[in-house]
Write a protein that holds these residues in place. Sequence first.
Motif, PDB file in Angstrom:
ATOM      1  N   ASP A 584       0.833  -1.210   0.000  1.00  0.00           N
ATOM      2  CA  ASP A 584       0.000   0.000   0.000  1.00  0.00           C
ATOM      3  C   ASP A 584       0.862   1.253   0.000  1.00  0.00           C
ATOM      4  O   ASP A 584       1.856   1.341   0.726  1.00  0.00           O
ATOM      5  N   SER A 585       0.453   2.237  -0.803  1.00  0.00           N
ATOM      6  CA  SER A 585       1.043   3.568  -0.665  1.00  0.00           C
ATOM      7  C   SER A 585       0.283   4.275   0.452  1.00  0.00           C
ATOM      8  O   SER A 585      -0.779   3.814   0.884  1.00  0.00           O
ATOM      9  N   ILE A 586       0.819   5.405   0.896  1.00  0.00           N
ATOM     10  CA  ILE A 586       0.127   6.147   1.945  1.00  0.00           C
ATOM     11  C   ILE A 586      -1.252   6.589   1.453  1.00  0.00           C
ATOM     12  O   ILE A 586      -2.244   6.505   2.184  1.00  0.00           O
ATOM     13  N   ALA A 587      -1.353   6.963   0.175  1.00  0.00           N
ATOM     14  CA  ALA A 587      -2.666   7.338  -0.374  1.00  0.00           C
ATOM     15  C   ALA A 587      -3.643   6.163  -0.305  1.00  0.00           C
ATOM     16  O   ALA A 587      -4.808   6.329   0.049  1.00  0.00           O
ATOM     17  N   ASP A 588      -3.163   4.944  -0.633  1.00  0.00           N
ATOM     18  CA  ASP A 588      -4.042   3.758  -0.557  1.00  0.00           C
ATOM     19  C   ASP A 588      -4.614   3.605   0.844  1.00  0.00           C
ATOM     20  O   ASP A 588      -5.797   3.352   1.032  1.00  0.00           O
ATOM     21  N   ILE A 589      -3.723   3.745   1.818  1.00  0.00           N
ATOM     22  CA  ILE A 589      -4.149   3.520   3.202  1.00  0.00           C
ATOM     23  C   ILE A 589      -5.142   4.588   3.638  1.00  0.00           C
ATOM     24  O   ILE A 589      -6.141   4.296   4.291  1.00  0.00           O
ATOM     25  N   LEU A 590      -4.874   5.828   3.219  1.00  0.00           N
ATOM     26  CA  LEU A 590      -5.783   6.906   3.611  1.00  0.00           C
ATOM     27  C   LEU A 590      -7.176   6.682   3.020  1.00  0.00           C
ATOM     28  O   LEU A 590      -8.185   6.983   3.648  1.00  0.00           O
ATOM     29  N   ARG A 591      -7.231   6.095   1.840  1.00  0.00           N
ATOM     30  CA  ARG A 591      -8.535   5.793   1.241  1.00  0.00           C
ATOM     31  C   ARG A 591      -9.304   4.774   2.078  1.00  0.00           C
ATOM     32  O   ARG A 591     -10.513   4.873   2.212  1.00  0.00           O
ATOM     33  N   TYR A 592      -8.580   3.779   2.660  1.00  0.00           N
ATOM     34  CA  TYR A 592      -9.277   2.787   3.507  1.00  0.00           C
ATOM     35  C   TYR A 592     -10.017   3.464   4.650  1.00  0.00           C
ATOM     36  O   TYR A 592     -11.020   2.979   5.129  1.00  0.00           O
ATOM     37  N   VAL A 593      -9.454   4.555   5.144  1.00  0.00           N
ATOM     38  CA  VAL A 593     -10.096   5.224   6.274  1.00  0.00           C
ATOM     39  C   VAL A 593     -10.830   6.482   5.800  1.00  0.00           C
ATOM     40  O   VAL A 593     -10.932   7.463   6.525  1.00  0.00           O
ATOM     41  N   GLN A 594     -11.321   6.406   4.542  1.00  0.00           N
ATOM     42  CA  GLN A 594     -12.293   7.369   4.012  1.00  0.00           C
ATOM     43  C   GLN A 594     -11.742   8.754   3.678  1.00  0.00           C
ATOM     44  O   GLN A 594     -12.503   9.699   3.542  1.00  0.00           O
ATOM     45  N   TYR A 595     -10.412   8.896   3.589  1.00  0.00           N
ATOM     46  CA  TYR A 595      -9.903  10.177   3.104  1.00  0.00           C
ATOM     47  C   TYR A 595      -9.786  10.108   1.598  1.00  0.00           C
ATOM     48  O   TYR A 595      -9.559   9.035   1.037  1.00  0.00           O
ATOM     49  N   ASN A 596      -9.916  11.261   0.967  1.00  0.00           N
ATOM     50  CA  ASN A 596      -9.667  11.304  -0.461  1.00  0.00           C
ATOM     51  C   ASN A 596      -8.330  12.029  -0.675  1.00  0.00           C
ATOM     52  O   ASN A 596      -8.230  13.235  -0.458  1.00  0.00           O
ATOM     53  N   PRO A 597      -7.281  11.285  -1.079  1.00  0.00           N
ATOM     54  CA  PRO A 597      -5.946  11.890  -1.180  1.00  0.00           C
ATOM     55  C   PRO A 597      -5.915  13.139  -2.058  1.00  0.00           C
ATOM     56  O   PRO A 597      -5.177  14.079  -1.782  1.00  0.00           O
ATOM     57  N   LYS A 598      -6.767  13.174  -3.103  1.00  0.00           N
ATOM     58  CA  LYS A 598      -6.818  14.343  -3.972  1.00  0.00           C
ATOM     59  C   LYS A 598      -7.285  15.574  -3.198  1.00  0.00           C
ATOM     60  O   LYS A 598      -6.718  16.661  -3.331  1.00  0.00           O
ATOM     61  N   ASP A 599      -8.348  15.361  -2.402  1.00  0.00           N
ATOM     62  CA  ASP A 599      -8.851  16.466  -1.585  1.00  0.00           C
ATOM     63  C   ASP A 599      -7.790  16.949  -0.606  1.00  0.00           C
ATOM     64  O   ASP A 599      -7.640  18.147  -0.366  1.00  0.00           O
ATOM     65  N   LEU A 600      -7.081  15.988  -0.037  1.00  0.00           N
ATOM     66  CA  LEU A 600      -6.063  16.351   0.951  1.00  0.00           C
ATOM     67  C   LEU A 600      -4.997  17.228   0.301  1.00  0.00           C
ATOM     68  O   LEU A 600      -4.551  18.221   0.868  1.00  0.00           O
ATOM     69  N   LEU A 601      -4.611  16.848  -0.918  1.00  0.00           N
ATOM     70  CA  LEU A 601      -3.591  17.616  -1.633  1.00  0.00           C
ATOM     71  C   LEU A 601      -4.120  19.022  -1.955  1.00  0.00           C
ATOM     72  O   LEU A 601      -3.409  20.013  -1.780  1.00  0.00           O
ATOM     73  N   GLU A 602      -5.394  19.087  -2.394  1.00  0.00           N
ATOM     74  CA  GLU A 602      -6.016  20.387  -2.669  1.00  0.00           C
ATOM     75  C   GLU A 602      -5.942  21.289  -1.441  1.00  0.00           C
ATOM     76  O   GLU A 602      -5.534  22.445  -1.502  1.00  0.00           O
ATOM     77  N   ARG A 603      -6.365  20.705  -0.323  1.00  0.00           N
ATOM     78  CA  ARG A 603      -6.430  21.479   0.903  1.00  0.00           C
ATOM     79  C   ARG A 603      -5.047  21.994   1.297  1.00  0.00           C
ATOM     80  O   ARG A 603      -4.883  23.122   1.726  1.00  0.00           O
ATOM     81  N   PHE A 604      -4.055  21.120   1.108  1.00  0.00           N
ATOM     82  CA  PHE A 604      -2.694  21.503   1.488  1.00  0.00           C
ATOM     83  C   PHE A 604      -2.171  22.606   0.551  1.00  0.00           C
ATOM     84  O   PHE A 604      -1.507  23.544   0.986  1.00  0.00           O
ATOM     85  N   ARG A 605      -2.539  22.498  -0.729  1.00  0.00           N
ATOM     86  CA  ARG A 605      -2.161  23.552  -1.689  1.00  0.00           C
ATOM     87  C   ARG A 605      -2.707  24.908  -1.250  1.00  0.00           C
ATOM     88  O   ARG A 605      -2.019  25.919  -1.300  1.00  0.00           O
TER      89      ARG A 605
END
Length: 641
Positions: A584-605
């Motif tokens: 698993d990549s970190i993004a894969d794992i975050l998806r298991y716990v209902q995060y959307n990695p794309k959204d996270l990146l947007e927010r961080f931007r």
Amino acid sequence: MTSPPQQHWTTEDSARLYRVRDWGAGYFDVSDKGEVTVGVEFDSERQQISLMDVVAGIRQRGLRMPMLLRIENLLDAQLVRLNETFRAAIAQRGYQGRYQGVFPIKVNQQRQVIEEIARFGERYGHGLEAGSKAELVVALSNLPAHDGLIICNGYKDREFIDLGLRARKLGYRCVFVIETPTELPIILERSRELGVRPIIGMRAKLATTVGGHWNKTSGDRSIFGLSTHQMIDIVDALKAHDMLDCLQLLHCHLGSQIPNIRDIRSAVMEACHFYVNLVREGAAMGFLDFGGGLAVDYLGSRSNHTQSMNYTVAEYCADIVEVIMETLEPHGIAHPTIVTESGRPTVAYYSLLLFNIFDVTRFEPTPLPAADELSEEEPLIRNLFETLQQLKADRVQQCYNNTVFYRDELRELFKRGRISLRSRALAENLVLQIFRRIADLLDNLGDETPPELRDLREQLADIYYGNLSVFQSLPDHWAIDQVFPVMPIHRLDEKPSRDAIIADITCDSDGRIDSFIDAHGTCKTLPLHPIDPEKEDYFVGVFLVGAYQETLGDLHNLFGDTDVASVRINADGSFDITRETEGDSIADILRYVQYNPKDLLERFRDTAEQAVRRGTITVAERREIVDCFAAGLRGYSYYES
Ligand SMILES: *Cc1c(COP(=O)(O)O)cnc(C)c1O
């Protein structure tokens, strides 16, 4: 005092120390180079490869530590061992029936494992055992339809039963093992509706109880199986529907990992009498299924310890065949097809976990100051110093008591602000020095060691930080104290002079490996080599992890699946890496716990953009920061060096 001349350490010494030949079942050994090898027979010629060579090959391909390594040949070899050993026992005793095994999918559901079992087991008619609807789907999509044997255990609803009945139409021999009386009306109704004669089995609740961790699976209070009264009711109901010809199998399963062969013998005997009585009631019968229970000798001690076994596979097969013959003979009943559902021994050997050590903590004192430098120190510290100087074999207990007392008093003083951090550090260093010396003195005392001091060595053991998550990769070690063989896979021509426990990378004090095998059973520390983790790689293997560990693992601290590589040893002694699966990549794992990695990146931007607007960072810096975050999402969840 001169110490006895140090014997030269050999790879033989390492093989003995880690008991590799005792638990290795003929597959694992140590090479002359001091590396762990894995080997199998090819037409009576043995070929073996070094795990370090495999590690080199894997790293060249970009796979990372920790990693699960599957040695395909070992799965095949275990399947052959089980089937051929039963065949031999049957032939030797003139048993009239045959053996047909099934692999219980829950023991390792991974696609590669099931595909390999189906492919390799085909020549033996090896089937699959399904304990849920999902597992039935797996079984149906892997076994050949023609006569493929599928034993359906577990609680079966209408959907489960419908699928099993329809599979009968394709030619699968799908057996419904009735676990509870409520399943029968559904089976009767659906088979009438669909016009399919079902094959029915009954799971008996045996009175025989067994030893080992899973002993609650057996006996009156087992949550599985039918009482004798319920069995009679089912026989009567089938009789009333003129369906006793459908009742063909008796099933029992006393739990996994049964260490004592005498328990198996007596369970087989009890099961045989159930079988005899069902034949007498007019059931067609034909299959006698003993479930799982065939153990794996994790400790290599050949004992009836929970994690060992006091018998061989050959004895297991011979006992089953013999007891059936003896019990059925007087009744003139035909010998049934013997079914077992051995999962653990089929897959345990096949997988091993490799990880690197990324840090070490030692409980070693630093050099002590001279006595005259202590004149300004707190009297209790001087007391510690004197204790150290007076330490002798005949006073270890007294010195230990005094040391603990002074240490605790000094800690109290620190708490009240009366001594400095430097003084406390000096005191603790002295304490460590005293404990080390006591531990050395105890080595010569043996049985005369005062009970309170027996685990002093363990308290002083090094902590080796391993790049793994026990919760993800060795859940049974954490949950049920399963002991797996653990050893370094190289440097075995050197003496492992450090005693250590292994801490994992999670921030949980349960994330540790602190029980190991030794000559007497289990122990709390593992001998390892002294290392400098910054300068050298040090690889440790955990063996026999192929059964149950892969899907029971969890995402504690968000450490995910490790990389997996499959290796096949060839007849010429070379090996191929046949499959690589990235963990698993970190993004894969975050998806298991209902995060959307794309959204996270947007927010961080956005956060970074606001910093640009405030003038705290430049646009170029923002770009670097955001790139770093994005790389983090793509990265492996484990320690990357
Ligand atoms: C878990 C299970 C098995 C597997 O047993 P092992 O002894 O671990 O190989 C077999 N049959 C049934 C019904 C099971 O529940």
